[in-house]
Design a protein around this motif. Sequence first.
Motif, PDB file in Angstrom:
ATOM      1  N   GLU A  98     -17.686  -4.468 -11.910  1.00  0.00           N
ATOM      2  CA  GLU A  98     -17.129  -4.392 -10.554  1.00  0.00           C
ATOM      3  C   GLU A  98     -16.933  -5.783  -9.949  1.00  0.00           C
ATOM      4  O   GLU A  98     -15.978  -6.013  -9.201  1.00  0.00           O
ATOM      5  CB  GLU A  98     -18.049  -3.548  -9.665  1.00  0.00           C
ATOM      6  CG  GLU A  98     -17.444  -3.226  -8.303  1.00  0.00           C
ATOM      7  CD  GLU A  98     -18.304  -2.260  -7.500  1.00  0.00           C
ATOM      8  OE1 GLU A  98     -18.229  -2.305  -6.257  1.00  0.00           O
ATOM      9  OE2 GLU A  98     -19.048  -1.462  -8.116  1.00  0.00           O
ATOM     10  N   ASP A  99     -17.812  -6.726 -10.293  1.00  0.00           N
ATOM     11  CA  ASP A  99     -17.686  -8.082  -9.750  1.00  0.00           C
ATOM     12  C   ASP A  99     -16.452  -8.810 -10.272  1.00  0.00           C
ATOM     13  O   ASP A  99     -16.040  -9.831  -9.694  1.00  0.00           O
ATOM     14  CB  ASP A  99     -18.938  -8.900 -10.099  1.00  0.00           C
ATOM     15  CG  ASP A  99     -20.170  -8.447  -9.317  1.00  0.00           C
ATOM     16  OD1 ASP A  99     -19.989  -7.767  -8.279  1.00  0.00           O
ATOM     17  OD2 ASP A  99     -21.297  -8.759  -9.738  1.00  0.00           O
ATOM     18  N   LEU A 118     -10.631 -10.567  -9.755  1.00  0.00           N
ATOM     19  CA  LEU A 118      -9.872 -11.417 -10.678  1.00  0.00           C
ATOM     20  C   LEU A 118      -8.725 -10.629 -11.318  1.00  0.00           C
ATOM     21  O   LEU A 118      -7.614 -11.156 -11.489  1.00  0.00           O
ATOM     22  CB  LEU A 118     -10.797 -11.968 -11.757  1.00  0.00           C
ATOM     23  CG  LEU A 118     -11.905 -12.920 -11.275  1.00  0.00           C
ATOM     24  CD1 LEU A 118     -12.806 -13.309 -12.446  1.00  0.00           C
ATOM     25  CD2 LEU A 118     -11.299 -14.155 -10.631  1.00  0.00           C
ATOM     26  N   TRP A 119      -8.987  -9.380 -11.670  1.00  0.00           N
ATOM     27  CA  TRP A 119      -7.943  -8.554 -12.276  1.00  0.00           C
ATOM     28  C   TRP A 119      -6.878  -8.180 -11.252  1.00  0.00           C
ATOM     29  O   TRP A 119      -5.681  -8.112 -11.597  1.00  0.00           O
ATOM     30  CB  TRP A 119      -8.555  -7.306 -12.907  1.00  0.00           C
ATOM     31  CG  TRP A 119      -9.249  -7.646 -14.186  1.00  0.00           C
ATOM     32  CD1 TRP A 119     -10.580  -7.838 -14.381  1.00  0.00           C
ATOM     33  CD2 TRP A 119      -8.621  -7.902 -15.440  1.00  0.00           C
ATOM     34  NE1 TRP A 119     -10.843  -8.188 -15.676  1.00  0.00           N
ATOM     35  CE2 TRP A 119      -9.657  -8.230 -16.362  1.00  0.00           C
ATOM     36  CE3 TRP A 119      -7.318  -7.879 -15.889  1.00  0.00           C
ATOM     37  CZ2 TRP A 119      -9.397  -8.534 -17.688  1.00  0.00           C
ATOM     38  CZ3 TRP A 119      -7.051  -8.176 -17.216  1.00  0.00           C
ATOM     39  CH2 TRP A 119      -8.078  -8.503 -18.102  1.00  0.00           C
ATOM     40  N   VAL A 157       2.038  -5.319  -8.818  1.00  0.00           N
ATOM     41  CA  VAL A 157       1.429  -4.721  -7.633  1.00  0.00           C
ATOM     42  C   VAL A 157       1.475  -5.706  -6.473  1.00  0.00           C
ATOM     43  O   VAL A 157       1.340  -6.918  -6.670  1.00  0.00           O
ATOM     44  CB  VAL A 157      -0.051  -4.317  -7.907  1.00  0.00           C
ATOM     45  CG1 VAL A 157      -0.735  -3.817  -6.628  1.00  0.00           C
ATOM     46  CG2 VAL A 157      -0.114  -3.250  -8.986  1.00  0.00           C
ATOM     47  N   GLN A 158       1.667  -5.181  -5.276  1.00  0.00           N
ATOM     48  CA  GLN A 158       1.454  -5.932  -4.046  1.00  0.00           C
ATOM     49  C   GLN A 158       0.450  -5.161  -3.208  1.00  0.00           C
ATOM     50  O   GLN A 158       0.469  -3.922  -3.203  1.00  0.00           O
ATOM     51  CB  GLN A 158       2.758  -6.122  -3.267  1.00  0.00           C
ATOM     52  CG  GLN A 158       3.748  -7.057  -3.924  1.00  0.00           C
ATOM     53  CD  GLN A 158       5.038  -7.190  -3.131  1.00  0.00           C
ATOM     54  OE1 GLN A 158       5.209  -6.528  -2.118  1.00  0.00           O
ATOM     55  NE2 GLN A 158       5.945  -8.028  -3.596  1.00  0.00           N
ATOM     56  N   GLY A 159      -0.408  -5.861  -2.508  1.00  0.00           N
ATOM     57  CA  GLY A 159      -1.394  -5.178  -1.686  1.00  0.00           C
ATOM     58  C   GLY A 159      -2.403  -6.148  -1.116  1.00  0.00           C
ATOM     59  O   GLY A 159      -2.271  -7.366  -1.260  1.00  0.00           O
ATOM     60  N   LYS A 160      -3.422  -5.605  -0.467  1.00  0.00           N
ATOM     61  CA  LYS A 160      -4.459  -6.427   0.153  1.00  0.00           C
ATOM     62  C   LYS A 160      -5.825  -5.998  -0.353  1.00  0.00           C
ATOM     63  O   LYS A 160      -6.104  -4.803  -0.481  1.00  0.00           O
ATOM     64  CB  LYS A 160      -4.412  -6.289   1.681  1.00  0.00           C
ATOM     65  CG  LYS A 160      -3.178  -6.899   2.323  1.00  0.00           C
ATOM     66  CD  LYS A 160      -3.256  -6.807   3.839  1.00  0.00           C
ATOM     67  CE  LYS A 160      -2.031  -7.452   4.486  1.00  0.00           C
ATOM     68  NZ  LYS A 160      -2.107  -7.362   5.968  1.00  0.00           N
ATOM     69  N   MET A 161      -6.660  -7.005  -0.615  1.00  0.00           N
ATOM     70  CA  MET A 161      -8.048  -6.741  -0.964  1.00  0.00           C
ATOM     71  C   MET A 161      -8.900  -6.864   0.295  1.00  0.00           C
ATOM     72  O   MET A 161      -8.689  -7.777   1.107  1.00  0.00           O
ATOM     73  CB  MET A 161      -8.531  -7.735  -2.027  1.00  0.00           C
ATOM     74  CG  MET A 161      -7.919  -7.528  -3.392  1.00  0.00           C
ATOM     75  SD  MET A 161      -8.636  -8.632  -4.655  1.00  0.00           S
ATOM     76  CE  MET A 161      -7.979 -10.221  -4.136  1.00  0.00           C
ATOM     77  N   HIS A 162      -9.822  -5.961   0.437  1.00  0.00           N
ATOM     78  CA  HIS A 162     -10.746  -5.992   1.572  1.00  0.00           C
ATOM     79  C   HIS A 162     -12.148  -6.186   1.006  1.00  0.00           C
ATOM     80  O   HIS A 162     -12.755  -5.256   0.467  1.00  0.00           O
ATOM     81  CB  HIS A 162     -10.652  -4.695   2.373  1.00  0.00           C
ATOM     82  CG  HIS A 162      -9.299  -4.474   2.976  1.00  0.00           C
ATOM     83  ND1 HIS A 162      -8.914  -5.033   4.173  1.00  0.00           N
ATOM     84  CD2 HIS A 162      -8.221  -3.783   2.518  1.00  0.00           C
ATOM     85  CE1 HIS A 162      -7.669  -4.669   4.451  1.00  0.00           C
ATOM     86  NE2 HIS A 162      -7.225  -3.918   3.447  1.00  0.00           N
ATOM     87  N   GLN A 163     -12.655  -7.410   1.136  1.00  0.00           N
ATOM     88  CA  GLN A 163     -13.940  -7.736   0.524  1.00  0.00           C
ATOM     89  C   GLN A 163     -15.096  -7.014   1.201  1.00  0.00           C
ATOM     90  O   GLN A 163     -16.091  -6.698   0.556  1.00  0.00           O
ATOM     91  CB  GLN A 163     -14.153  -9.246   0.555  1.00  0.00           C
ATOM     92  CG  GLN A 163     -13.176 -10.007  -0.337  1.00  0.00           C
ATOM     93  CD  GLN A 163     -13.405 -11.503  -0.312  1.00  0.00           C
ATOM     94  OE1 GLN A 163     -13.841 -12.041   0.703  1.00  0.00           O
ATOM     95  NE2 GLN A 163     -13.095 -12.166  -1.417  1.00  0.00           N
ATOM     96  N   GLY A 164     -14.953  -6.775   2.511  1.00  0.00           N
ATOM     97  CA  GLY A 164     -16.015  -6.084   3.218  1.00  0.00           C
ATOM     98  C   GLY A 164     -16.234  -4.676   2.691  1.00  0.00           C
ATOM     99  O   GLY A 164     -17.357  -4.282   2.357  1.00  0.00           O
TER     100      GLY A 164
END
Length: 403
Positions: free
Chosen positions: A316-317, A321-322, A332-339
């Motif tokens: 999962e960590d 990176l992937w 792909v386009q999109g947003k990562m939400h680290q929270g």
Amino acid sequence: ATEMSETEVFFVDGAVSTQVEELARVLGTEKGVENVEQYVQELLGRSDVTSAIVSEGSGGVLARLSEERLEAAYNQLFAIAALDGTTVDSIAETVAQDIAEHAENGIAGLRVLNSLYNVVKRGGARAAVFGGMAKLAGRTQTAAALVGVVPRVVAMVGEWEAGADGLAALLALRNTFDGAQLGNEAYAVELAYLGVSKAEDVEQTAEVARRAIVRFANLNGVCDVDALAGLATVQKLGQQQKLSTAGDLLETMLGSDFAQWQTYATEKQQELAALGVDCDRANDKMRLLTLASLASERVGQAIPYAEIAAAIGVEEDDVELWVIDVVRSGLVQGKMHQGSRTLVPSRSTFRRFGNQQWQYLALRLDEWRVALDALLPVVRNAREVAQQQANNSAGQARVTIAE
């Protein structure tokens, strides 16, 4: 880099006899003839002077001239052909082959062949000259000079209308890029070949298709599998059972998720190795394709990192990176939400766009239409409220003024 355009300009001074005399003198000197003057006069007296000069200059006599003299000599030859009524097209193939086999300076030779390409008219002659450029670049390790023509090769082959000659020129270019380890460019040429080939030579076309499939599996930066699998020629070869293990590989990469791919790769390990597949690179590609497929099914929805990790077989960590890799690949386009440790894709590319994908798109459009239908009354009501408030404000203003 080469620039291929429509032009027919020779910068030479003097009549055709002057050009013949000067070039004949060069030939006589390079060939080591005892009486150069007699040799020159004999060539001047020939009725087929252009053919005679081409014949006398073959075997590398002209092609091995120094860089400073090479272009000038061939410029004279092309001018003689144009001025004495002989078409340049008629000598193009012989000249191109001789330069391809004997020129010692690759860049200078490519410049000569580029000039020749730009003045010939017949498609077959152009194909032969282009093939000569590819072979020369391969022999002299100057393949990088031809990278700039890759985006145009499909259009060029279409202009040639040269059939087998055009395909042979593409294969020569592919082989040159292969030798220079320019895999992306070689793959692009293979796609061009398969896109224009009518598969008259089934075995040759199947060989190109099989190599393209393996190359796709091994190339890190190429992820559009449908660009290959969607070609009519590739589909026809698959139906004819001409692709064997490579065909199975393509279908697996086109329709499997990572877990299914792992099962296939384990079962077919020896066959894939014999085919030349780098399974480590193919594993990475299948992770990207699986992630893109997952995103395409969940556009606008949050996908937990844990779900992505399970789908592509990583920790999962490592998911971020992937995700960065799949975004960089253009899938792909999109947003990562680290929270919340989620990915919300805004766009994703289907590996294959067939009936199932059309049905999915129709379903999403229906969902959007229902959502819009539900939203319209809200918008309409808000507009009416705003209008009423505006009217009330205007009335109060008029009363205040009257007082």
